[in-house]
Structures are given as structure tokens and as C-alpha cells.
Design a protein around this motif. Structure first.
Motif, PDB file in Angstrom:
ATOM      1  N   HIS A 174       0.163   0.636   8.029  1.00 51.07           N
ATOM      2  CA  HIS A 174       1.177  -0.410   7.938  1.00 51.07           C
ATOM      3  C   HIS A 174       2.483   0.148   7.391  1.00 51.07           C
ATOM      4  CE1 HIS A 174      -2.620  -3.034   7.290  1.00 51.07           C
ATOM      5  NE2 HIS A 174      -2.332  -2.963   8.569  1.00 51.07           N
ATOM      6  N   ILE A 175       2.914   1.285   7.891  1.00 52.20           N
ATOM      7  CA  ILE A 175       4.175   1.847   7.424  1.00 52.20           C
ATOM      8  C   ILE A 175       5.332   0.947   7.850  1.00 52.20           C
ATOM      9  CG2 ILE A 175       4.433   3.335   9.452  1.00 52.20           C
ATOM     10  CD1 ILE A 175       5.724   5.415   7.542  1.00 52.20           C
ATOM     11  N   LEU A 176       6.290   0.789   6.951  1.00 48.09           N
ATOM     12  CA  LEU A 176       7.436  -0.084   7.159  1.00 48.09           C
ATOM     13  C   LEU A 176       8.699   0.611   6.651  1.00 48.09           C
ATOM     14  CD1 LEU A 176       5.829  -3.357   5.731  1.00 48.09           C
ATOM     15  CD2 LEU A 176       6.206  -2.870   8.159  1.00 48.09           C
ATOM     16  N   GLY A 177       9.852   0.090   7.041  1.00 50.48           N
ATOM     17  CA  GLY A 177      11.108   0.528   6.461  1.00 50.48           C
ATOM     18  C   GLY A 177      11.639   1.831   7.024  1.00 50.48           C
ATOM     19  N   GLY A 178      12.674   2.340   6.356  1.00 49.49           N
ATOM     20  CA  GLY A 178      13.351   3.555   6.779  1.00 49.49           C
ATOM     21  C   GLY A 178      14.645   3.291   7.525  1.00 49.49           C
ATOM     22  N   ALA A 179      14.747   2.127   8.175  1.00 44.94           N
ATOM     23  CA  ALA A 179      15.987   1.713   8.854  1.00 44.94           C
ATOM     24  C   ALA A 179      16.252   0.261   8.478  1.00 44.94           C
ATOM     25  CB  ALA A 179      15.863   1.882  10.363  1.00 44.94           C
ATOM     26  N   VAL A 180      16.317   0.007   7.186  1.00 44.73           N
ATOM     27  CA  VAL A 180      16.205  -1.356   6.678  1.00 44.73           C
ATOM     28  C   VAL A 180      17.482  -2.159   6.823  1.00 44.73           C
ATOM     29  CG1 VAL A 180      14.398  -0.686   5.053  1.00 44.73           C
ATOM     30  CG2 VAL A 180      16.784  -0.676   4.315  1.00 44.73           C
ATOM     31  N   ILE A 181      17.283  -3.470   6.781  1.00 40.62           N
ATOM     32  CA  ILE A 181      18.374  -4.440   6.793  1.00 40.62           C
ATOM     33  C   ILE A 181      19.194  -4.313   5.513  1.00 40.62           C
ATOM     34  CG2 ILE A 181      18.892  -6.906   6.739  1.00 40.62           C
ATOM     35  CD1 ILE A 181      16.329  -7.365   8.316  1.00 40.62           C
ATOM     36  N   ALA A 182      20.505  -4.431   5.648  1.00 41.84           N
ATOM     37  CA  ALA A 182      21.373  -4.368   4.474  1.00 41.84           C
ATOM     38  C   ALA A 182      22.701  -5.042   4.779  1.00 41.84           C
ATOM     39  CB  ALA A 182      21.597  -2.912   4.057  1.00 41.84           C
ATOM     40  N   ASP A 183      23.539  -5.133   3.741  1.00 43.07           N
ATOM     41  CA  ASP A 183      24.856  -5.747   3.920  1.00 43.07           C
ATOM     42  C   ASP A 183      25.908  -4.753   4.377  1.00 43.07           C
ATOM     43  OD1 ASP A 183      25.032  -4.253   1.615  1.00 43.07           O
ATOM     44  OD2 ASP A 183      25.734  -5.893   0.326  1.00 43.07           O
TER      45      ASP A 183
ATOM     46  N   THR B 200      14.333  -3.240  16.267  1.00 39.80           N
ATOM     47  CA  THR B 200      13.599  -4.501  16.106  1.00 39.80           C
ATOM     48  C   THR B 200      12.144  -4.301  15.677  1.00 39.80           C
ATOM     49  OG1 THR B 200      12.931  -4.575  18.448  1.00 39.80           O
ATOM     50  CG2 THR B 200      15.026  -5.625  17.856  1.00 39.80           C
ATOM     51  N   ASP B 201      11.795  -3.149  15.136  1.00 39.25           N
ATOM     52  CA  ASP B 201      10.400  -2.932  14.756  1.00 39.25           C
ATOM     53  C   ASP B 201      10.244  -2.944  13.235  1.00 39.25           C
ATOM     54  OD1 ASP B 201      11.420  -0.490  13.929  1.00 39.25           O
ATOM     55  OD2 ASP B 201      10.639   0.610  15.646  1.00 39.25           O
ATOM     56  N   GLY B 202       9.121  -2.461  12.751  1.00 41.16           N
ATOM     57  CA  GLY B 202       8.838  -2.497  11.325  1.00 41.16           C
ATOM     58  C   GLY B 202       9.739  -1.626  10.481  1.00 41.16           C
ATOM     59  N   SER B 203      10.514  -0.744  11.106  1.00 39.08           N
ATOM     60  CA  SER B 203      11.407   0.118  10.322  1.00 39.08           C
ATOM     61  C   SER B 203      12.512  -0.667   9.637  1.00 39.08           C
ATOM     62  CB  SER B 203      12.020   1.204  11.216  1.00 39.08           C
ATOM     63  OG  SER B 203      12.869   0.646  12.190  1.00 39.08           O
ATOM     64  N   THR B 204      12.824  -1.870  10.131  1.00 37.28           N
ATOM     65  CA  THR B 204      13.900  -2.660   9.517  1.00 37.28           C
ATOM     66  C   THR B 204      13.403  -3.527   8.361  1.00 37.28           C
ATOM     67  OG1 THR B 204      13.667  -4.600  10.962  1.00 37.28           O
ATOM     68  CG2 THR B 204      15.028  -2.781  11.765  1.00 37.28           C
ATOM     69  N   VAL B 205      12.089  -3.620   8.176  1.00 33.55           N
ATOM     70  CA  VAL B 205      11.524  -4.498   7.144  1.00 33.55           C
ATOM     71  C   VAL B 205      11.878  -3.943   5.774  1.00 33.55           C
ATOM     72  CG1 VAL B 205       9.407  -5.488   6.199  1.00 33.55           C
ATOM     73  CG2 VAL B 205       9.682  -5.236   8.682  1.00 33.55           C
ATOM     74  N   ALA B 206      12.478  -4.770   4.943  1.00 35.02           N
ATOM     75  CA  ALA B 206      13.087  -4.285   3.709  1.00 35.02           C
ATOM     76  C   ALA B 206      12.119  -4.150   2.547  1.00 35.02           C
ATOM     77  CB  ALA B 206      14.223  -5.225   3.313  1.00 35.02           C
ATOM     78  N   ALA B 207      10.970  -4.821   2.604  1.00 34.97           N
ATOM     79  CA  ALA B 207      10.070  -4.842   1.455  1.00 34.97           C
ATOM     80  C   ALA B 207       8.626  -4.813   1.932  1.00 34.97           C
ATOM     81  CB  ALA B 207      10.317  -6.094   0.605  1.00 34.97           C
TER      82      ALA B 207
ATOM     83  N   ASP C 210       6.948 -14.008  -2.957  1.00 30.37           N
ATOM     84  CA  ASP C 210       8.391 -13.896  -3.093  1.00 30.37           C
ATOM     85  C   ASP C 210       8.839 -12.442  -3.231  1.00 30.37           C
ATOM     86  OD1 ASP C 210       8.985 -16.570  -2.828  1.00 30.37           O
ATOM     87  OD2 ASP C 210       9.065 -16.968  -4.974  1.00 30.37           O
ATOM     88  N   ASP C 211       7.911 -11.543  -3.584  1.00 26.91           N
ATOM     89  CA  ASP C 211       8.255 -10.120  -3.611  1.00 26.91           C
ATOM     90  C   ASP C 211       8.838  -9.680  -2.283  1.00 26.91           C
ATOM     91  OD1 ASP C 211       7.188  -9.977  -6.142  1.00 26.91           O
ATOM     92  OD2 ASP C 211       5.297  -9.070  -5.519  1.00 26.91           O
ATOM     93  N   PHE C 212       8.374 -10.303  -1.205  1.00 20.93           N
ATOM     94  CA  PHE C 212       8.863  -9.969   0.129  1.00 20.93           C
ATOM     95  C   PHE C 212      10.158 -10.716   0.452  1.00 20.93           C
ATOM     96  CE2 PHE C 212       8.868 -11.082   4.716  1.00 20.93           C
ATOM     97  CZ  PHE C 212       9.065  -9.817   5.231  1.00 20.93           C
ATOM     98  N   TYR C 213      10.123 -12.019   0.398  1.00 19.14           N
ATOM     99  CA  TYR C 213      11.259 -12.821   0.864  1.00 19.14           C
ATOM    100  C   TYR C 213      12.500 -12.669  -0.015  1.00 19.14           C
ATOM    101  CZ  TYR C 213       7.776 -15.173   3.758  1.00 19.14           C
ATOM    102  OH  TYR C 213       6.784 -15.444   4.672  1.00 19.14           O
ATOM    103  N   ARG C 214      12.316 -12.382  -1.290  1.00 18.06           N
ATOM    104  CA  ARG C 214      13.458 -12.339  -2.203  1.00 18.06           C
ATOM    105  C   ARG C 214      13.733 -10.940  -2.737  1.00 18.06           C
ATOM    106  NH1 ARG C 214      12.603 -17.943  -5.749  1.00 18.06           N
ATOM    107  NH2 ARG C 214      12.701 -19.369  -3.952  1.00 18.06           N
ATOM    108  N   HIS C 215      13.291  -9.938  -2.000  1.00 16.08           N
ATOM    109  CA  HIS C 215      13.577  -8.580  -2.434  1.00 16.08           C
ATOM    110  C   HIS C 215      15.091  -8.365  -2.460  1.00 16.08           C
ATOM    111  CE1 HIS C 215      13.836  -4.208  -2.472  1.00 16.08           C
ATOM    112  NE2 HIS C 215      12.616  -4.215  -2.974  1.00 16.08           N
ATOM    113  N   PRO C 216      15.618  -7.709  -3.490  1.00 16.37           N
ATOM    114  CA  PRO C 216      17.070  -7.545  -3.615  1.00 16.37           C
ATOM    115  C   PRO C 216      17.730  -6.840  -2.429  1.00 16.37           C
ATOM    116  CG  PRO C 216      15.983  -6.968  -5.688  1.00 16.37           C
ATOM    117  CD  PRO C 216      14.891  -7.189  -4.685  1.00 16.37           C
ATOM    118  N   GLN C 217      16.974  -6.046  -1.677  1.00 16.02           N
ATOM    119  CA  GLN C 217      17.548  -5.320  -0.554  1.00 16.02           C
ATOM    120  C   GLN C 217      18.167  -6.257   0.486  1.00 16.02           C
ATOM    121  OE1 GLN C 217      18.076  -2.114  -0.012  1.00 16.02           O
ATOM    122  NE2 GLN C 217      18.836  -2.383   2.086  1.00 16.02           N
ATOM    123  N   TRP C 218      17.583  -7.452   0.643  1.00 14.37           N
ATOM    124  CA  TRP C 218      18.069  -8.328   1.719  1.00 14.37           C
ATOM    125  C   TRP C 218      18.193  -9.790   1.305  1.00 14.37           C
ATOM    126  CZ3 TRP C 218      14.027  -9.756   6.025  1.00 14.37           C
ATOM    127  CH2 TRP C 218      12.827 -10.178   5.444  1.00 14.37           C
ATOM    128  N   ALA C 219      17.866 -10.114   0.078  1.00 15.14           N
ATOM    129  CA  ALA C 219      17.801 -11.519  -0.350  1.00 15.14           C
ATOM    130  C   ALA C 219      19.136 -12.245  -0.195  1.00 15.14           C
ATOM    131  CB  ALA C 219      17.322 -11.609  -1.797  1.00 15.14           C
TER     132      ALA C 219
END
Length: 540
Positions: free
Chosen positions: A462-471, A493-500, A100-109
Motif C-alpha cells: 500500500h505504498i502512497l505519496g511521493g507526488a503529493v497534493i500541495a498548495d 491520479t494514482d496513489g502517489s498524490t495521496v498526502a497521508a 482524521d489523521d488522513f482527512y486533516r493532515h496538514p499537508q492538504w487540510a
């Protein structure tokens, strides 16, 4: 208004870019994919890590392989290069995140119930990538069971979900996945050299599925083209289209500068490539409307890398494929065994004495002085990949960095960003290595990645983020549908949008999230049926 050449240009051909190329082509769009690396035939891959020209990407030095290593102040990043992106060099491992650390991260939950929203797209990605469960027994798998017992995690060990055609070894067969629409394949010979690039047509790289099918539908893939500019045509928000400028990758005197015009752009250069490109273009003024949050919340999957090597000259700790077993010692931690077959001896150069805790440089120096022949003799690399197992430890903890320039003249580098920086030392990594040493036959010793010991700098593939999903652009770079704030028809559409942090190898996550993003793009002509998709089947 300037004439438009393409409906969509996709920048990058990795997991995010390949999905975009296929799904846009299916919906009737004219698609061009731009990839900075070269196109590889199976026979082009390295048979040994000593073949650096086939393995490493550094075009200005004449190296045009499948893997780039980029050092920053807080992390060293390994990324895939070439038509097929990270699928060329990754360890075939395709996991659905469980925490749930991934799916419910506050950045995009608050934007969606991501566990249920992504579930059907994970299923599609698994089918497209031919995910199957590894079956096999060997010394590396036995070692993992022993470590799990030491950690009290014997009930939390399982074999790996992999993207490999595990058919009859070496036997070539018609496409087993897409009712004949895919290429012929050959059964895995279990050489274990997956991360050097599969020379035997068994690894389910993107050129065997998404890209192959996209090209059948007319998508064009232009290799060895590096994007250097994206700027709107006409309207500042890109609603009139974009000019995308490329040069020949690695070109110095003959850069062969070309510009194409497109109605829309999908940026999918991998988390690192996308961040570096978009940060440069924002600073230069080509895409000034990009959010100020670009470069924030860069994730490393909270990784650490250790290894264990047997002293016995005839020891054989290899696995049939690169990664075969996973252990989840707690809710936040996941680690795998990694082997390189007989071709990875040169990888031993990246490892030094096992260190951890405080004063790691001192520990490193003392260990070198205590055992100079172990660490400094050239013979230590003889059979290293046969005698060694590398462990990649990943965590879903909430760590992050930021990519930025100190001033307009400096290079883009990492800085401490929101929250805690990734640790250069994960205590559990040393525990795993020490457990492994106790269990390998013929004695042995543990090792730590040299950069972790000397620089307190973790290494991540496995670098992720930097252009993350948000409201909103005040909190991120793209909206819930992966549309860049401030622009029309500019998707990421790549890993840069992954929020957690996913806490597992993120390739399947990137693929599923790209599938979900592309599902919201309408077809070009609503009265024309979407191109029929081949029926995927389970690999034999």
C-alpha cells in the motif's frame, strides 16, 4: 507543430488510470491507456503460488505475472502489474478511511474539507466497484473475534466491505451492475484464492467495470508497453502537447521503440511506478519543471505483517474470500485477516520465527536453532495456506520516506525523509500474533515476515505519496486538482498524490480521489452531451 495523435494518454491501468480512462472517454476525448503488464483472461491466473511465472512480474527473467516485489533500503514494496493494475492481485477490500489523521493532515487540510469533498466520490467508487459487505462465518472469523476480545476491541470489529460478486456460487449471469453494459459475471465460489488472481469471474477487477466501460466508449488499452520518456512538444510547459515514448516490456534486443503525440498525459502508474518514472525523467531533463518535492512524503501505510500457523495437520483456517474481517483496536490502527485458500503454500517461504522489540536478528537465529525442524523442514510448507492466517496491520500515523538517487549513477532508493521513517517493528503486531496462537486449535506458532526480522524492513502493498497534493511546488508536486506544477495538461491520479497514510487498504481512496480529480476536467466539446453512464445497481 508536430501532428497530435491523441487527446489524452493515460499511463497505467490501475485504480487511478482506469478512472481517468473512463471519465475522459465519457467526456468525448480520444484516449489511449499504456500498461506495462500483460492482459489476463480469468483462466490465465495462477492456481498456486508455486506458479511463479503467472504470479510474479520480472520480465527480464521471463516472469510476466500480476505482482512485482521491489526491495529498497527501508521497505519492500509489493505492487500489481497487468491490465487492471493492483485490482488483479489485491484482496478485494474497499474501505473509506475513518481517521482524521488522513482527512486533516496538514499537508492538504487547508485546500479543501476533504471528508465532505470526497464523500460523493467515495459513493461513486463504491457503486462502480460493486462494494458489498461480506457475509460468512468460519474459523478465521472466529479467531478474529477472539483476538478482538483480548485487545478489548469487541465493539470495534466488523466484516469487510469487498468488491466481489457474491451471487449464486459458480452461476454465470448477465451483467448485474451496469444495466447490461458490463460483462457477464459468475457468483463467487468462495475458494479464498483472490490474491492469486480470480479465475472464476467473481472478483470486481477494473477490467470488469471501469476499463470495460472505457473500451466500450472507444478507449484503447495497449498492454506490455513500458513508458520510457515523456517530453513537451514545442512550449516547455507542455501546452503544445507531449511526446510519449514506449518500449516493449522486458525487451532486450527487440525493444520496439514507439513514440506517440498527445495533447495531455495522465500519469497513473501506481505510487511506485509513477515516482520511479517521473524521478527518472526529471533527472534526465525530459520534465525539468517538476517540483523538487518529487519523491518526498512517500508513505507505507505504516504496515507490519505477521502470521499464525496451526500445528495440526488437518487444521483449516481458511476464509471464503481473501479478507473477511477488520478490527480497529485504536483510532490509529486497523488490521485484517488474510488467507490464500489452498493455493498459497509457497507464501510460507516469506515468513520466519516471530520476533519483536530489540535484537530481532538474534531472536530469529535462536528460534531457528531451538526448532530447526519447524523452520527448515520442507514439509512445513505442506498445507501452510490452509493452516495459516496472515494479519496485515496498518496505521494512520505520520511516517514517511523519500525516494532519491545518491548520485547521478546510482539507482533510485529510499532515504529517511520528512519526519519519522516507518518502523520495522510495530509492537501491536506481535501482540496480535501471540493472541492468535493462544486461540487456534491444535497448538501453533506465530511468524514474522523474514524481511522485518532480518532487515528491520517492513513490507507494504500500500505504498502512497511521493507526488503529493500541495498548495505550491515548494510543498508538493500537484495542485488541489492533481495538475502537476510547472506543466499544462499533465495530471497525476494514482496513489502517489495521496498526502497521508489512509490507515486502511487504500484502493477505494485512490479510486475516489481519481474520480474527484477527473470531475474537474471539462468535456471536450461543451455543446456535446457527456456519454450516458450506466445506472449502477447493488450486486445480488
Amino acid at each position: 507543430m508536430a501532428e497530435i495523435d491523441h487527446d489524452w494518454v493515460v499511463i497505467g491501468s490501475g485504480f487511478g488510470g482506469s478512472v481517468a480512462a473512463l471519465r475522459l472517454a465519457e467526456k468525448g476525448y480520444d484516449v489511449t491507456v499504456l500498461e506495462k503488464g500483460r492482459r489476463f483472461a480469468d483462466t490465465d491466473f495462477a492456481s498456486s503460488a508455486w506458479q511463479v511465472g503467472k504470479l510474479l512480474w520480472a520480465p527480464f527473467a521471463g516472469l510476466r505475472g500480476i505482482m512485482a516485489m521491489t526491495p529498497f533500503s527501508h521497505v519492500t514494496v509489493i505492487s500489481g502489474v497487468g491490465v487492471g493494475g493492483g485490482s488483479l492481485v489485491y484482496g478485494n477490500t474497499l474501505y473509506v478511511p475513518h481517521s482524521d489523521d488522513f482527512y486533516r493532515h496538514p499537508q492538504w487540510a487547508d485546500l479543501a474539507d476533504w471528508r465532505s469533498e470526497l464523500a460523493p466520490h467515495f459513493a461513486t467508487a463504491q457503486s462502480m466497484l460493486g462494494v458489498t459487505t461480506f457475509v460468512g462465518e468460519g474459523p478465521s472469523e472466529d479467531l478474529m473475534r477472539d483476538i478482538a476480545a483480548d485487545l478489548g476491541a469487541s465493539d470495534r470489529i466488523h466484516t469487510t466491505e469487498v468488491g466481489v460478486f457474491l451471487g449464486e456460487p459458480g452461476k454465470r449471469v448477465p451483467d448485474p451492475y451496469f444495466d447490461g453494459a458490463g460483462p457477464d459475471r459468475a457468483g463467487c465460489i468462495r475458494c479464498g484464492q483472490c490474491m492469486l488472481g480470480c479465475r472464476h469471474n467473481a472478483k470486481n477487477t477494473l477490467v470488469k467495470n471501469y476499463l470495460h466501460l472505457a473500451e466500450r466508449l472507444g478507449a484503447r488499452v495497449e498492454a506490455e508497453r513500458t513508458v520510457v520518456d515523456i517530453r513537451p512538444i514545442g512550449a516547455a510547459d507542455g501546452s503544445d502537447g507531449y511526446e510519449v515514448t514506449t518500449v516493449r516490456s522486458g525487451g532486450i534486443l527487440r525493444r520496439d521503440r514507439q513514440t506517440i503525440r498527445t495533447r495531455g498525459v495522465v500519469v497513473a502508474g501506481g505510487a511506485l511506478g509513477t515516482n520511479l518514472l517521473l524521478r527518472t525523467l526529471r533527472d534526465r531533463g525530459s520534465l525539468p519543471r517538476l517540483s523538487d518535492r518529487l519523491g518526498h512524503l512517500v508513505r507505507t501505510n505504516s504496515e507490519a505483517i505477521v502470521a499464525v500457523t496451526s500445528n495440526h495437520p488437518k487444521a483449516d483456517l481458511r476464509s471464503d474470500i481473501a479478507i473477511t474481517t477488520s478490527i480497529h483496536p485504536d483510532e490509529h490502527t486497523h488490521f485484517t485477516n488474510n488467507t490464500y485458500g489452498l493455493g498459497g503454500d509457497a507464501m510460507g517461504l516469506t515468513f520466519g520465527p516471530l520476533t519483536g522489540g530489540r535484537l530481532r536478528v538474534g531472536q530469529f537465529v535462536l528460534a531457528m536453532l531451538a526448532r530447526p525442524l519447524r523452520w527448515l523442514s520442507p514439509t512445513r510448507l505442506s498445507g501452510w495456506s490452509r493452516r495459516s492466517v496472515v494479519f496485515t496491520i496498518m496505521q494512520s500515523t505520520d511516517t514517511a520516506l523519500r525516494l532519491r538517487r545518491r548520485n547521478r549513477f546510482s539507482r533510485i532508493n529510499t532515504a529517511v525523509g520528512d519526519g519519522d521513517a516507518p518502523l520495522g517493528d510495530l509492537p501491536i503486531a506481535r501482540t496480535i500474533a501471540e493472541s492468535a496462537v493462544r486461540h487456534i486449535g491444535g497448538g501453533g506458532y506465530g511468524s514474522t515476515a523474514v524481511t522485518e526480522s532480518l532487515l528491520a524492513r517492513p513490507t507494504t502493498a500500500h505504498i502512497l505519496g511521493g507526488a503529493v497534493i500541495a498548495d505550491s511546488p515548494a510543498h508538493g508536486v500537484v495542485d488541489r486538482f492533481r495538475r502537476a506544477f510547472g506543466y499544462e495538461n499533465l495530471l497525476i491520479t494514482d496513489g502517489s498524490t495521496v498526502a497521508a497514510n489512509a490507515g486502511v487498504n487504500p484502493s477505494l481512496t485512490i479510486t475516489a480521489m481519481a474520480e474527484e480529480a477527473m470531475s474537474h476536467v471539462p468535456q471536450k466539446n461543451p455543446t456535446t452531451p457527456v456519454a450516458a453512464r450506466p445506472t449502477t445497481v447493488t450486486a445480488r
